[in-house]
Write a protein that holds these residues in place. Structure first.
Motif, short mmCIF file in Angstrom:
data_model
loop_
_atom_site.label_atom_id
_atom_site.label_comp_id
_atom_site.label_asym_id
_atom_site.label_seq_id
_atom_site.Cartn_x
_atom_site.Cartn_y
_atom_site.Cartn_z
N SER A 187 0.76 -1.17 -0.27
CA SER A 187 -0.01 0.00 0.00
C SER A 187 0.89 1.47 0.02
O SER A 187 0.41 2.31 0.13
CB SER A 187 -0.79 0.06 1.23
OG SER A 187 -1.59 -1.03 1.31
N ARG B 216 -0.33 4.03 -4.35
CA ARG B 216 -1.54 3.71 -4.96
C ARG B 216 -1.21 2.72 -6.16
O ARG B 216 -0.10 3.27 -6.83
CB ARG B 216 -2.17 4.82 -5.18
CG ARG B 216 -3.66 4.53 -5.67
CD ARG B 216 -4.43 5.62 -5.82
NE ARG B 216 -3.98 6.41 -6.96
CZ ARG B 216 -3.30 7.40 -6.86
NH1 ARG B 216 -2.95 8.06 -5.84
NH2 ARG B 216 -2.71 8.22 -8.17
N GLY B 217 -1.59 1.49 -6.40
CA GLY B 217 -1.25 0.82 -7.33
C GLY B 217 -0.24 -0.41 -7.36
O GLY B 217 -0.04 -1.20 -8.19
N THR C 95 -1.21 -4.07 -7.48
CA THR C 95 -1.42 -4.82 -8.63
C THR C 95 -0.10 -5.42 -9.18
O THR C 95 -0.22 -6.41 -9.92
CB THR C 95 -2.25 -3.85 -9.68
OG1 THR C 95 -1.13 -2.84 -9.91
CG2 THR C 95 -3.48 -3.52 -9.40
N THR D 16 -2.43 -8.94 -2.03
CA THR D 16 -2.97 -8.03 -3.04
C THR D 16 -4.21 -7.66 -2.97
O THR D 16 -4.55 -6.56 -3.07
CB THR D 16 -2.63 -8.74 -4.47
OG1 THR D 16 -1.03 -9.17 -4.68
CG2 THR D 16 -2.93 -7.83 -5.70
N SER E 140 -4.63 -5.46 0.06
CA SER E 140 -4.27 -4.29 -0.36
C SER E 140 -4.88 -3.45 -1.18
O SER E 140 -5.40 -2.34 -0.91
CB SER E 140 -2.83 -4.34 -0.88
OG SER E 140 -1.96 -4.99 -0.06
N LEU E 141 -5.58 -3.98 -2.28
CA LEU E 141 -6.52 -3.20 -2.98
C LEU E 141 -7.72 -2.91 -2.34
O LEU E 141 -8.29 -1.97 -2.64
CB LEU E 141 -6.73 -4.38 -4.27
CG LEU E 141 -5.73 -4.37 -5.33
CD1 LEU E 141 -6.07 -5.61 -6.22
CD2 LEU E 141 -5.29 -3.32 -6.03
N GLU F 223 -7.06 0.19 -0.63
CA GLU F 223 -6.63 1.22 -1.44
C GLU F 223 -7.81 1.73 -2.16
O GLU F 223 -7.95 2.78 -2.18
CB GLU F 223 -5.64 0.58 -2.62
CG GLU F 223 -5.34 1.68 -3.48
CD GLU F 223 -4.44 0.99 -4.62
OE1 GLU F 223 -4.80 0.84 -5.94
OE2 GLU F 223 -3.33 0.52 -4.41
N GLN F 224 -8.71 0.83 -2.42
CA GLN F 224 -10.02 1.49 -3.02
C GLN F 224 -10.91 2.09 -2.28
O GLN F 224 -11.86 2.59 -2.61
CB GLN F 224 -10.89 0.19 -3.73
CG GLN F 224 -10.08 -0.70 -4.73
CD GLN F 224 -9.43 0.31 -5.80
OE1 GLN F 224 -10.39 1.22 -6.24
NE2 GLN F 224 -8.48 -0.11 -6.34
#
Length: 190
Positions: A106, A109-110, A113, A160, A163-164, A167-168
């Protein structure tokens, strides 16, 4: 205690090449910090005041650049995990490692992925954190705390996903331990 480094056949960089590499890393840290890991590499090159060809000579892929930026953090993550090993039961050791890896994923951002590709990039930090994660998993499996069919790649997939989710914006960072706990409940044999 430092992690043994994988052997490298790379010759040392000339002074100007080393300066360019450091400028690219500093610029990427700023650009990715501002815009995320999917920011334009052209913008990174411009901020570093180098040509895009220079950037690609040093870092042929975005993941190679992200791995270089992650190297020190991943080395520290692996070192911290080994340092707390004596005080944590196998499942708790994996929990702490996974939470730390989610926090790392994290950082920009991104980044999540690309985490799998970054961890397979072969930098010393990526090598150390991957080896540590596999060591912790094997220790937990040998103790009977974790199912035998779980792989380190499974753990990376969950890191992942968590984390996503964070992040979202669907989950605040404070929920990371809860989400990791749900995963560990699924892989635990207890």
């Amino acid at each position: 205690m430092t992690t043994p480094q994988p052997p490298t056949d790379d010759p040392p960089l000339r002074a100007d090449a080393a300066r360019n590499r450091e400028r690219i890393l500093a610029a990427a840290e700023e650009v990715f910090g501002e815009r995320g890991a999917d920011a334009s590499l052209d913008d990174v090159a411009k901020r570093a005041k180098v040509g895009i060809g220079t950037l690609y000579r040093r870092f042929p892929t975005r993941e190679a650049l992200l791995a270089a930026l992650s190297d020190a953090r991943l080395l520290a993550l692996a070192d911290a995990s080994r340092a707390r090993d004596a005080t944590h039961e196998p499942l708790e050791a994996i929990r702490a490692f996974v939470i730390a890896l989610v926090h790392h994923a994290s950082h920009y951002r991104g980044l999540a992925t690309s985490l799998g590709a970054v961890l397979h990039s072969g930098t010393p930090g990526c090598h150390a954190s991957g080896a540590e994660g596999q060591r912790l998993l094997l220790r937990a499996q040998q103790s009977g705390a974790v199912r035998q069919d779980v792989t380190f790649d499974d753990i990376v997939c969950v890191v992942t996903a968590v984390s996503l989710a964070v992040e979202q914006g669907g989950s605040p960072a404070a929920r990371i331990p809860h989400l990791v706990g749900i995963f560990l409940g699924g892989i635990a044999t207890l």
